[in-house]
Design a protein around this motif. Structure first.
Motif, PDB file in Angstrom:
ATOM      1  N   SER A 176      35.327 -66.014  15.164  1.00 26.11           N
ATOM      2  CA  SER A 176      36.106 -66.523  16.288  1.00 26.11           C
ATOM      3  C   SER A 176      35.196 -66.885  17.464  1.00 26.11           C
ATOM      4  O   SER A 176      35.356 -67.933  18.090  1.00 26.11           O
ATOM      5  CB  SER A 176      37.140 -65.471  16.698  1.00 26.11           C
ATOM      6  N   LEU A 177      34.238 -66.011  17.756  1.00 23.48           N
ATOM      7  CA  LEU A 177      33.270 -66.298  18.822  1.00 23.48           C
ATOM      8  C   LEU A 177      32.490 -67.565  18.538  1.00 23.48           C
ATOM      9  O   LEU A 177      32.137 -68.313  19.444  1.00 23.48           O
ATOM     10  CB  LEU A 177      32.263 -65.139  18.918  1.00 23.48           C
ATOM     11  N   GLU A 178      32.236 -67.815  17.270  1.00 24.15           N
ATOM     12  CA  GLU A 178      31.497 -69.024  16.912  1.00 24.15           C
ATOM     13  C   GLU A 178      32.376 -70.262  17.021  1.00 24.15           C
ATOM     14  O   GLU A 178      31.897 -71.381  16.880  1.00 24.15           O
ATOM     15  CB  GLU A 178      30.931 -68.889  15.487  1.00 24.15           C
TER      16      GLU A 178
ATOM     17  N   GLN B   2      28.710 -62.691  29.029  1.00 26.20           N
ATOM     18  CA  GLN B   2      29.904 -63.529  29.247  1.00 26.20           C
ATOM     19  C   GLN B   2      31.115 -62.874  28.604  1.00 26.20           C
ATOM     20  O   GLN B   2      30.994 -62.221  27.571  1.00 26.20           O
ATOM     21  CB  GLN B   2      29.736 -64.881  28.550  1.00 26.20           C
TER      22      GLN B   2
ATOM     23  N   LEU C  77      36.603 -72.346  21.346  1.00 22.59           N
ATOM     24  CA  LEU C  77      37.693 -71.554  21.926  1.00 22.59           C
ATOM     25  C   LEU C  77      37.779 -71.711  23.448  1.00 22.59           C
ATOM     26  O   LEU C  77      38.877 -71.895  23.990  1.00 22.59           O
ATOM     27  CB  LEU C  77      37.589 -70.072  21.521  1.00 22.59           C
ATOM     28  N   PRO C  78      36.644 -71.654  24.157  1.00 23.82           N
ATOM     29  CA  PRO C  78      36.732 -71.892  25.605  1.00 23.82           C
ATOM     30  C   PRO C  78      37.342 -73.267  25.942  1.00 23.82           C
ATOM     31  O   PRO C  78      38.109 -73.382  26.901  1.00 23.82           O
ATOM     32  CB  PRO C  78      35.271 -71.804  26.064  1.00 23.82           C
TER      33      PRO C  78
ATOM     34  N   TYR D  86      21.955 -60.433  19.396  1.00 24.62           N
ATOM     35  CA  TYR D  86      23.117 -60.405  20.286  1.00 24.62           C
ATOM     36  C   TYR D  86      23.734 -59.014  20.373  1.00 24.62           C
ATOM     37  O   TYR D  86      23.683 -58.243  19.411  1.00 24.62           O
ATOM     38  CB  TYR D  86      24.206 -61.356  19.769  1.00 24.62           C
TER      39      TYR D  86
ATOM     40  N   PHE E  71      26.100 -66.255  15.041  1.00 23.77           N
ATOM     41  CA  PHE E  71      25.254 -67.431  14.802  1.00 23.77           C
ATOM     42  C   PHE E  71      24.102 -67.100  13.838  1.00 23.77           C
ATOM     43  O   PHE E  71      22.989 -67.604  13.965  1.00 23.77           O
ATOM     44  CB  PHE E  71      24.699 -67.991  16.123  1.00 23.77           C
TER      45      PHE E  71
ATOM     46  N   GLN F 107      21.306 -61.491  25.173  1.00 25.06           N
ATOM     47  CA  GLN F 107      22.605 -62.134  25.398  1.00 25.06           C
ATOM     48  C   GLN F 107      23.716 -61.233  24.877  1.00 25.06           C
ATOM     49  O   GLN F 107      23.647 -60.735  23.752  1.00 25.06           O
ATOM     50  CB  GLN F 107      22.660 -63.491  24.687  1.00 25.06           C
TER      51      GLN F 107
ATOM     52  N   ARG G   3      34.475 -63.686  26.572  1.00 24.62           N
ATOM     53  CA  ARG G   3      35.141 -64.725  25.796  1.00 24.62           C
ATOM     54  C   ARG G   3      36.539 -64.243  25.425  1.00 24.62           C
ATOM     55  O   ARG G   3      36.699 -63.104  24.983  1.00 24.62           O
ATOM     56  CB  ARG G   3      34.360 -65.017  24.500  1.00 24.62           C
TER      57      ARG G   3
ATOM     58  N   TYR H 212      45.504 -69.526  15.622  1.00 21.07           N
ATOM     59  CA  TYR H 212      45.699 -68.549  16.698  1.00 21.07           C
ATOM     60  C   TYR H 212      47.109 -68.649  17.281  1.00 21.07           C
ATOM     61  O   TYR H 212      47.558 -69.731  17.635  1.00 21.07           O
ATOM     62  CB  TYR H 212      44.651 -68.769  17.796  1.00 21.07           C
TER      63      TYR H 212
ATOM     64  N   TYR I  55      28.137 -60.713  24.641  1.00 24.16           N
ATOM     65  CA  TYR I  55      29.478 -61.269  24.799  1.00 24.16           C
ATOM     66  C   TYR I  55      30.493 -60.129  24.742  1.00 24.16           C
ATOM     67  O   TYR I  55      30.387 -59.239  23.906  1.00 24.16           O
ATOM     68  CB  TYR I  55      29.804 -62.260  23.674  1.00 24.16           C
TER      69      TYR I  55
ATOM     70  N   TYR J 115      34.157 -59.875  23.752  1.00 23.98           N
ATOM     71  CA  TYR J 115      35.272 -60.618  23.157  1.00 23.98           C
ATOM     72  C   TYR J 115      36.549 -59.880  23.521  1.00 23.98           C
ATOM     73  O   TYR J 115      36.852 -58.824  22.985  1.00 23.98           O
ATOM     74  CB  TYR J 115      35.096 -60.720  21.640  1.00 23.98           C
TER      75      TYR J 115
ATOM     76  N   GLU K 274      27.458 -71.535  23.900  1.00 18.48           N
ATOM     77  CA  GLU K 274      27.376 -71.198  22.483  1.00 18.48           C
ATOM     78  C   GLU K 274      28.808 -71.021  21.981  1.00 18.48           C
ATOM     79  O   GLU K 274      29.592 -70.313  22.604  1.00 18.48           O
ATOM     80  CB  GLU K 274      26.621 -69.886  22.292  1.00 18.48           C
ATOM     81  N   GLY K 275      29.144 -71.648  20.869  1.00 17.48           N
ATOM     82  CA  GLY K 275      30.504 -71.509  20.356  1.00 17.48           C
ATOM     83  C   GLY K 275      31.540 -72.014  21.345  1.00 17.48           C
ATOM     84  O   GLY K 275      32.392 -71.258  21.818  1.00 17.48           O
TER      85      GLY K 275
END
Lengths: 528, 166
Positions: free
Chosen positions: A281-283, A262, B29-30, A178, A302, A219, A264, B68, A221, A223, B25-26
């Motif tokens: 947090s992402l997880e 993406q 939070l979303p 990632y 991950f 992939q 997040r 949070y 992200y 954040y 994935e994960g």
């Protein structure tokens, strides 16, 4: 952009700062008074005391006016600003010749403020995607070598060599890797990440795709902190366009290589700017710090090898690929290569973004660029590198801005955020706030940070209330030492830096009379 | 933001949010962000539903919500105002400003005004540090805020609110 030959083009930024000072109202006022004007919403040039700064294209180049309020629009039109008329009081001349801008070395921010941030045509016209196209012809190892040669170090604060991090991820055996962009810059005094994302989002996207090619990750992200709603919107617009133009997706520029991206959103936790908390947090977990090792480069998102880089680090890569590592590393001094976008903030007359090669002094930034304090009172201290950075007195402002020179004076350049204070500041209040901030924002995993900061607030209060002063000063020193050496991450480890620098350089502010007074003020203004 | 009046409507909203984000994935939070955006807060009824579908414990979901600062478990006022408390804004008088705003609105942080219009929150940096002090009103950020400017912002907010109600 849609330039019809007879409709003049006016640039009005959609950057957060320009918006915060009324840029939208200026744009709608101009549109309602003269609907045939082609209004382009660009990023900010970073001359924030002049925002909203609007520009008009003329045969000589772009001419700037600012700061423009909605009520100025009528007189601007009456003065024929669309022809670059110089008689209006808000006339600033050719934008590129404004000294604050002309004296900078803009590399990473070369396009910011010039282009429409979501226009791919603009991005291409100003040198975008050249680095990515080149990277697509190279082997992963060659890309990593190029980043190593450039001398680029992480622009998030820790200054770890970016190329070495990338090499570790490249070497890590895994089918899934990632690229994570740490866009959770939550430090007071910093806005370079925000400006870059709002002013040139494709530059970050391009940097992340190149990172993906370099280590074999498909992939990514971003954040992003929730506190940046404008950046969120612009990034999403840019990503959607990049997908529709096959820059992102399963076939990057027709190469057969895939890279998906993406955004997040974080949720208001400062600690998630720490890379392992960010990954948690992402997880989808609480943003609790992970013990290192293993490094995220080996066991990251991950459980897979992951590059975690700051916005500016990743956004520096397209230029390095396009123009070569050598030209990038020619900027700078010592082991601090390239440029850093410094951010002038706080009590400063001419606040904004100043990109310069490493090696300039704080004094140059504060005086030549910043023009002194906004309040007009003498400047007393600056805090550099965010809320966990040192408070520096005037005699240290001649230190050249490079990582090693700052380390030598017990400070850090960090991400180049510089917050100025005039002589109304009380440093015992600021020291107390550092500890208080840590109590609010600590993830709570390790005791020195969670409990140490709570005790820190109490001990500082006792010192300023003149209770067993000598013993408590000694206790504060021990407490800071424990936090520095016993904390899992930089939150607890660096919170003592503002405290000890305030004590060392401004001991008079911890004296009983002054301190007792400030402590009661502080408690009066405290949060619930 | 809509206040959902009945339980089954609420459940339907939450279920569709979970379904929409579950394959990410994960996804937690979303899902929480989308729930708060749709409902204005994350209702306690959502916790077991999310937990079950993501194969987490209720404690884990609750733990994330409470960790949070941004997530809330009860509705806020019609508008949220955040005052930046970070160093740059402090250097331009945000301590005095926050005290005056609290007095003006007659609330402390994390509280809502008596008329239900404004919830006041602290925030640590809006990235508008060259034009401190800064506040955020819903999704709009304002720079160089003083009490005069604040009064205008509040007037505008409340005028809009009244117009909408009429």
């Amino acid at each position: 952009m849609n330039h019809s030959s007879n409709s003049p083009t006016v640039y009005i930024p959609r950057d957060t700062t320009a918006l915060s000072l009324g840029a939208d109202k200026v744009a709608s006022q101009l549109h309602s008074q003269q609907p045939d004007i082609n209004i382009v919403r660009n990023g900010s040039r970073g001359l924030f005391w002049l925002e909203p700064m609007i520009e008009v294209t003329t045969p000589l180049g772009r001419v700037a006016y600012g700061p423009v309020q909605p009520e100025d629009v009528a007189s601007l039109l009456a003065n024929d600003f669309l022809q670059g008329d110089s008689s209006h009081p808000l006339y600033l001349g050719l934008t590129e010749e404004i000294p604050y801008l002309a004296q900078q070395q803009r590399v990473t921010f070369a396009r910011v403020g010039i282009t429409n941030p979501v226009s791919l045509a603009d991005y291409r016209a100003y040198g975008g995607l050249v680095g990515l196209q080149k990277a697509l012809t190279l082997t992963p190892q060659t890309i990593v070598d190029e980043v190593k040669t450039s001398g680029l170090r992480g622009r998030g604060g820790a200054a770890f060599p970016t190329g070495i991090k990338w090499q570790t991820v490249l070497n890590a055996p895994s089918n899934k890797k990632y690229i994570v962009c740490n866009a959770d810059e939550g430090d007071s005094g910093t806005f370079a990440d925000r400006m870059l994302m709002e002013g040139d989002p494709y530059c970050l996207i391009e940097g992340m795709i190149i990172a993906g090619l370099a280590v074999g990750a498909d992939q990514g992200y971003i954040y992003l902190r929730e506190e940046y709603p404008v950046a969120h919107q612009i990034l999403n617009e840019a990503i959607a366009t990049a997908e529709s133009e096959n820059i992102l997706g399963d076939n990057v520029l027709g190469s057969g290589k895939a890279f998906n991206l993406q955004v997040r959103l974080g949720a208001g936790a400062y600690i998630c700017g720490e890379e392992t908390s960010l990954l948690e947090s992402l997880e989808g977990k609480r943003g609790m710090v992970r013990a290192k090792p293993p490094l995220p480069a080996i066991v990251g998102l991950f459980g897979q090898p992951t590059i975690v880089n700051n916005v500016i680090s990743l956004a520096s890569v397209p230029d390095i690929m396009a123009n070569g590592a050598e030209q990038y590393q020619e900027f700078g001094t010592g082991r601090s290569r390239g440029t850093l976008p410094f951010q002038l903030a706080g009590n400063i007359k001419q606040g904004g973004l100043v990109e310069l090669a490493f090696g300039a002094t704080l004094k140059t930034l504060l005086e030549d660029f910043g023009g002194g304090t906004r309040s007009g009172k003498p400047m007393r201290t600056v805090q550099i590198g965010g809320p966990l950075g040192a408070y520096l007195p005037e005699h240290l402002w001649d230190t050249p801005l490079d990582y090693e020179a700052f380390l030598a004076i017990g400070a850090g350049v960090g991400h180049g955020g510089i917050v100025a204070f005039d002589n109304s500041v009380n440093l015992s209040q600021q020291a107390r706030f550092s500890m208080e901030f840590c109590t609010i924002e600590s993830c709570g995993k390790c005791t020195p940070c969670r409990i140490g900061s709570t005790r820190g607030v109490e001990v500082i209060d006792r010192i300023t209330n003149n209770e067993q002063r000598e013993e408590n000063l000694e206790l504060l020193e021990e407490l800071c030492d424990t936090m520095v050496h016993g904390s899992l991450c930089a939150m607890g480890g660096m919170t003592p830096i503002p405290v000890t620098s305030a004590l060392k350089h401004f001991p008079e502010d911890f004296s009983p009379a002054e301190g007792a007074n400030s402590s009661s003020q502080q408690q009066g203004a405290e949060h619930a | 933001m809509t206040q959902t009046s009945n339980g089954s409507e609420l459940a339907a909203t939450i279920n569709s949010i979970i379904a929409e984000h579950k394959t990410l994935e994960g996804p937690l939070l979303p899902i929480l962000h989308a729930s708060q955006q749709a409902l204005g807060y994350i209702p306690s009824e959502a916790v077991p539903m999310i937990a079950e579908q993501l194969q987490l414990t209720k404690a884990e979901v609750h733990g994330v919500i409470s960790f949070y600062h941004f997530f809330r478990s009860s509705p806020a006022g019609n508008n949220t105002i955040q005052i930046c408390r970070a160093e740059s804004c402090q250097s331009m008088g945000s301590r005095e400003l926050e005290a005056e705003i609290k007095q003006r609105l007659k609330v402390d942080y994390h509280q809502t005004t008596a008329d239900g219009e404004i919830t006041l929150e602290p925030v640590y940096c809006l990235g508008n540090c060259a034009c401190s002090p800064a506040i955020r009103v819903n999704d709009d950020i304002h720079g160089r805020v003083d009490m005069n400017k604040f009064e205008n912002i509040v007037d505008e907010l409340l005028t809009v609110a009244v117009e909408l109600k009429l």
